[in-house]
Motif scaffolding. Structure first.
Motif: not given
Length: 751
Positions: A161, A164-166, A168, A187-189, A191, A193
């Motif tokens: 995404d 959001s930077g999400d 998987t 699975s994380g985010r 930092d 974009r």
């Protein structure tokens, strides 16, 4: 090291046509060039010497030099894919990595290397990950923990995404092994974009700042898919069902189905937007996919199980060099062997600043323009030259010197091959990941298709093999004043039987090993209709090859079942991707070489060549003309290739394999060493006496037989035969026998 290399845009050209030469010159701003007729390419001081004849053309003179490079490595590129990072998206694929621990391989990308923006889905150190860049200096990465095992299928699903930077990442092996820990989920985010780019979408490579494509992936990819939104592995599998769920179908951005158009370079998108891609530098197709069950081994009968493409970072189809010299050949240029002789400075004894770029001039294409042609046609085995193009097995393979029975010396061309793997290998080499090279293209430098080249397979003495060994035959025909035309294997494949029909006599080169179905059928029809074949080599009509109907200048081989070979095809991948034909030995297809020319491959050895001993059939009145002025019992105990006329590779009579019952064995070789060994297709259990010093089957047969249509076939059964034509100024029993046959074949009286 070589300072000048190049290639022609074709191996065969007709008078009045234009041929282009593409050269790379490492030193200086210019080079000098001229066209020469190739009479003899053998540098051996014990032989008659190099011989070239200048042919004045517009190529004469000085030309601007360029340094040109090969952008090796295969990949898929699809234009028109929307900027994926504008919204959440998912990439799914099945992959079979072959060198997973190689650093920084690209599986998929929409990336701008200049601004470091977009995204790349990568494999590094065996782990799947993603790299994103915002184009402002921000780079962020994420990887799973599991390390993939080479040559195992994995299911990958990566969703992102951008807002959001999400992210998987799911990496799942198809078969789980205890304590391997090759699965992984992240699975994380992130930092950073990623920037959304209107850039082409690539599989198995990344466009670099200079426009080249690099950071290639090695291995198979099957069913690559792009989805809008974030999805899991189950959604990818649901897409592959016969009835795709409608709510999922609306998410499809692109689904490339590699099981379609296997014989092409097209990558078909079966999604609604038709974002078709193209495969560059010829990755291997017709490969078993993730869903191959083993119930079917022919991709044309179950293409849905052959949806994988095998990419290699050292694949090459077209070097795509700029033209350095272009010349329109004179309308009256005689058919024969020629070369562009290019020099970029003071040369030395190893010709590092000198190149001979070989080609052949064929008869005019239009029958009306041909006029009266000679009776003799030489079929240049260019597909065998291509199969051995840049054959570098001796440089990298352990045991090469044991196989030769002697120490090997490397020339500058060998060292250049070693330093420039981007030129691509031969059909005897393997890719860096250990898989066999299935395709060989003439759209790149072919360093051993050249006069002066010494081959490690050529035996002591002149050390000639393939093209340069055939120049012994060119020189002998020249000294005998024989008027002849030359056509190439590729000409025969394209023109068929009609190309041979107007010639009563065909001569082969020393090693006509590779033939397509069209070539085989044309030659057999010509022999059956009264042609007179002089088979002046050995190990001919051995491997089946395939041409591609839309990609010029490339052939394919599949090393199926058995045969003398340096690598083996994977089970289930025995069918050519270009044609769907079953590959391998012609012998395994019911067309042993003996059916074509009376004799077939029996043994090989690369130490010393031997001689023939006259056999009782030599006294048969049917072959009295062959032994006119040749009373000798021993034939060919001399020669430039290994010191004798019987060597390198040998053929013999085999009635079970198709040798005709009326064939006469005129002489057979003996005195071979333990290094001349029976070929592996000739025994079903391993024997203790494979060498020529113990096994009576290891020998060459000199043969002759008549055909029902009044034609005849003469076979020498040895690659080294033509190396014995020239010693003693051509006054020797090998030369006399060959001439006696040719003289009788020129007589139109039916046999």
């Amino acid at each position: 090291m070589l300072k000048i290399v190049g290639y022609p845009d074709r191996y065969s050209v007709a008078p009045g046509e234009t041929i282009a030469f593409k050269l790379s010159v490492e030193e200086g701003a210019s080079f000098d060039a001229r066209i020469v007729r190739v009479v003899n390419g053998d540098c051996n001081p014990e032989g008659p010497g190099l011989e070239f004849r200048h042919v004045p053309t517009d190529a004469d003179g000085r030309h601007a030099a360029l340094v040109q490079r090969v952008d090796a490595g295969s990949y898929m590129i699809a234009e028109g894919v929307p900027p994926l990072a504008e919204k959440p998206f998912t990439f799914c694929a099945f992959i079979w990595p072959t060198l997973p621990t190689r650093p920084d391989q690209t599986l998929a990308a929409q990336w701008d290397s200049a601004t470091q923006s977009g995204f790349r889905i990568v494999i590094a150190g065996g782990r799947t990950g993603i790299v994103v860049g915002d184009g402002k200096g921000g780079i962020s990465t994420a990887f799973v923990d599991g390390v993939m095992i080479p040559r195992r299928w994995y299911h990958l699903v990566i969703s992102l995404d951008p807002a959001s930077g999400d992210v998987t990442i799911a990496q799942r092996p198809f078969i789980a092994y205890a304590k391997t820990q090759d699965a992984g989920v992240f699975s994380g985010r992130l930092d950073v974009r990623p920037a959304a780019l209107a850039a082409p979408f690539l599989l198995a490579g990344t466009v670099e700042k200079d426009g080249s494509v690099d950071r290639h992936y090695d291995g198979k990819i099957d069913s690559p898919t792009l989805l809008a939104g974030q999805h899991g592995p189950e959604d990818h599998l649901r897409l592959l069902q016969a009835h795709m769920p409608q709510e999922l179908a609306t998410s499809v951005v692109a689904r490339w189905d590699f099981s379609r158009g296997i014989d092409t370079a097209a990558a078909t998108d079966v999604g609604p937007s038709l974002l078709h891609g193209r495969l560059e530098q010829l990755p291997t197709r017709g490969m078993k996919g993730w869903n191959w069950t083993g119930e079917e081994h022919a991709w044309p009968r179950k293409p849905e199980q052959y949806g994988a493409v095998h990419f290699h970072h050292d694949d090459v189809y077209d070097a795509a060099w700029k033209t350095s010299v272009e010349v329109r050949l004179p309308d009256d240029m005689p058919s024969g062997a020629y070369a562009l002789h290019a020099v970029c400075g003071d040369s030395d004894e190893t010709a590092t600043r000198e190149a001979y770029i070989a080609f052949f001039v064929r008869p005019p294409r239009a029958k009306a323009a041909r006029g009266k042609r000679p009776k003799v046609l030489l079929l240049a085995p260019t597909m065998s030259y291509l199969a051995y193009a840049n054959h570098g097995e001796h440089i990298t393979a352990r045991g090469a010197e044991r196989q030769m029975g002697r120490l090997l010396t490397f020339g500058h061309a060998d060292l250049y091959m070693y330093d420039h793997a981007e030129l691509g290998g031969s059909l005897y080499d393997t890719h860096a990941d250990g898989s066999g090279v299935n395709y060989s293209s003439r759209l790149r430098p072919n360093l051993n298709f050249s006069p002066r080249y010494h081959s490690w397979l050529g035996g002591p003495g002149s050390a000639l093999y393939q093209y340069n060994a055939d120049t012994h035959l060119f020189a002998w025909l020249d000294r005998k004043g024989v008027d002849y035309d030359v056509v190439t294997d590729e000409d025969l494949h394209e023109d068929g039987y009609e190309l041979l029909a107007e010639y009563p006599i065909v001569l082969t080169g020393t090693h006509p090993e590779y033939h397509s179905t069209a070539m085989w059928d044309a030659m057999k029809a010509w022999v059956d209709r009264g042609g007179r074949l002089m088979y002046l080599g050995a190990n001919g009509w051995y491997w089946r090859i395939a041409f591609n109907k839309s990609l010029p200048g490339v052939i394919e081989v599949r090393r199926a079942e058995d045969g003398t070979r340096t690598w083996e095809q994977e089970p289930g991948e025995y069918h050519h991707s270009f044609t769907g034909e079953y590959g391998g030995l012609w012998r395994r297809l019911g067309r042993a070489p003996n059916v074509m020319c009376g004799i077939g491959f029996i043994a090989q050895g690369f130490d010393m060549s031997s001689y023939y001993r006259r056999a009782p059939d030599a006294d048969n009145p049917r072959v009295g003309f062959i032994f006119k002025d040749v009373p000798d019992e021993i034939i060919g105990n001399f020669g430039l290739v290994g010191g004798g006329a019987a060597g390198i590779e040998l053929d013999c009579i085999s009635l079970p394999l198709g040798s005709p019952p009326n064939i006469l064995r005129l002489a057979s070789s003996d005195g071979h060493s333990s290094m001349m060994m029976l070929t592996n297709e000739e025994f079903s259990i391993v024997l203790p006496n494979l060498g020529g010093d113990q096994n009576e089957r290891v020998h060459a047969d000199l043969t002759f037989y008549e055909t029902p249509a009044g034609g005849a076939v003469f076979g020498t059964g040895s690659i080294a035969w033509c190396g014995s034509l020239l010693p003693n100024g051509g006054d020797n029993n090998v030369s006399r026998i060959t001439w006696n046959v040719l003289e009788r074949f020129l007589d139109e009286t039916p046999f």
